[in-house]
Design a protein around this motif. Structure first.
Motif, mmCIF file in Angstrom:
data_model
loop_
_atom_site.group_PDB
_atom_site.id
_atom_site.type_symbol
_atom_site.label_atom_id
_atom_site.label_comp_id
_atom_site.label_asym_id
_atom_site.label_seq_id
_atom_site.Cartn_x
_atom_site.Cartn_y
_atom_site.Cartn_z
ATOM 1 N N MET A 1 46.653 26.506 15.745
ATOM 2 C CA MET A 1 46.687 25.116 15.388
ATOM 3 C C MET A 1 47.180 24.283 16.569
ATOM 4 O O MET A 1 47.976 24.745 17.359
ATOM 5 C CB MET A 1 47.571 24.891 14.173
ATOM 6 N N ILE A 2 46.773 23.048 16.607
ATOM 7 C CA ILE A 2 47.052 22.161 17.739
ATOM 8 C C ILE A 2 47.842 20.949 17.255
ATOM 9 O O ILE A 2 47.524 20.358 16.228
ATOM 10 C CB ILE A 2 45.740 21.672 18.384
ATOM 11 N N THR A 3 48.878 20.590 18.030
ATOM 12 C CA THR A 3 49.605 19.347 17.802
ATOM 13 C C THR A 3 49.279 18.403 18.945
ATOM 14 O O THR A 3 49.320 18.789 20.114
ATOM 15 C CB THR A 3 51.127 19.580 17.752
ATOM 16 N N ILE A 4 48.944 17.170 18.605
ATOM 17 C CA ILE A 4 48.619 16.137 19.592
ATOM 18 C C ILE A 4 49.792 15.170 19.667
ATOM 19 O O ILE A 4 50.263 14.685 18.640
ATOM 20 C CB ILE A 4 47.347 15.357 19.190
ATOM 21 N N SER A 5 50.260 14.897 20.878
ATOM 22 C CA SER A 5 51.319 13.924 21.101
ATOM 23 C C SER A 5 50.722 12.713 21.815
ATOM 24 O O SER A 5 50.119 12.857 22.875
ATOM 25 C CB SER A 5 52.430 14.541 21.954
ATOM 26 N N ILE A 6 50.908 11.536 21.214
ATOM 27 C CA ILE A 6 50.396 10.294 21.792
ATOM 28 C C ILE A 6 51.567 9.334 21.944
ATOM 29 O O ILE A 6 52.292 9.081 20.981
ATOM 30 C CB ILE A 6 49.329 9.646 20.886
ATOM 31 N N VAL A 7 51.764 8.831 23.153
ATOM 32 C CA VAL A 7 52.799 7.839 23.402
ATOM 33 C C VAL A 7 52.101 6.505 23.623
ATOM 34 O O VAL A 7 51.301 6.349 24.545
ATOM 35 C CB VAL A 7 53.677 8.212 24.609
ATOM 36 N N ASN A 8 52.393 5.547 22.754
ATOM 37 C CA ASN A 8 51.754 4.238 22.808
ATOM 38 C C ASN A 8 52.684 3.249 23.508
ATOM 39 O O ASN A 8 53.800 3.017 23.071
ATOM 40 C CB ASN A 8 51.441 3.763 21.383
ATOM 41 N N HIS A 9 52.193 2.700 24.597
ATOM 42 C CA HIS A 9 52.924 1.671 25.340
ATOM 43 C C HIS A 9 52.233 0.324 25.167
ATOM 44 O O HIS A 9 52.098 -0.428 26.122
ATOM 45 C CB HIS A 9 52.993 2.028 26.831
ATOM 46 N N GLY A 10 51.734 0.066 23.958
ATOM 47 C CA GLY A 10 51.046 -1.192 23.692
ATOM 48 C C GLY A 10 49.548 -1.104 23.862
ATOM 49 O O GLY A 10 48.872 -2.115 23.992
ATOM 50 N N HIS A 11 49.007 0.097 23.834
ATOM 51 C CA HIS A 11 47.567 0.321 23.974
ATOM 52 C C HIS A 11 46.889 0.359 22.605
ATOM 53 O O HIS A 11 46.028 1.192 22.344
ATOM 54 C CB HIS A 11 47.308 1.631 24.716
ATOM 55 N N ASP A 12 47.277 -0.554 21.748
ATOM 56 C CA ASP A 12 46.827 -0.525 20.359
ATOM 57 C C ASP A 12 45.312 -0.578 20.203
ATOM 58 O O ASP A 12 44.771 -0.009 19.261
ATOM 59 C CB ASP A 12 47.452 -1.690 19.586
ATOM 60 N N ASP A 13 44.625 -1.228 21.129
ATOM 61 C CA ASP A 13 43.173 -1.380 20.998
ATOM 62 C C ASP A 13 42.418 -0.072 21.200
ATOM 63 O O ASP A 13 41.298 0.076 20.714
ATOM 64 C CB ASP A 13 42.650 -2.452 21.957
ATOM 65 N N ILE A 14 43.020 0.910 21.872
ATOM 66 C CA ILE A 14 42.309 2.178 22.074
ATOM 67 C C ILE A 14 42.683 3.248 21.045
ATOM 68 O O ILE A 14 42.081 4.314 21.017
ATOM 69 C CB ILE A 14 42.493 2.733 23.504
#
Length: 76
Positions: A1-14
């Motif tokens: 199984m895979i865990t995805i980590s996403i850090v958002n620095h205000g890139h809400d549109d993508i």
């Protein structure tokens, strides 16, 4: 199984296209989205990902690696 980590620095549109692409990967067991800046953005997740996604809203800004390390501390 895979865990995805996403850090958002205000890139809400993508984020919506990214989450849409993640729907096609069956092996994903968890998605951790860390909002590193305070914003009012609400992501509308597809039901398939909603139950797999943990959203963390930082109270203070953290560095890139600190955010990912915090996300991976939540992995099994």
């Amino acid at each position: 199984m895979i865990t995805i980590s996403i850090v958002n620095h205000g890139h809400d549109d993508i984020l919506p296209p990214l989450f849409n692409d993640l729907l096609s990967i069956q092996e994903i067991s968890k998605v951790i989205l860390i909002n590193n800046i305070q914003n009012n953005y609400k992501i509308d997740l597809q039901s398939e990902l909603k139950s797999k996604t943990l959203i963390i809203n930082n109270k203070i800004k953290r560095g890139f690696s600190s955010n990912h390390n915090a996300a991976f501390d939540l992995c099994s």
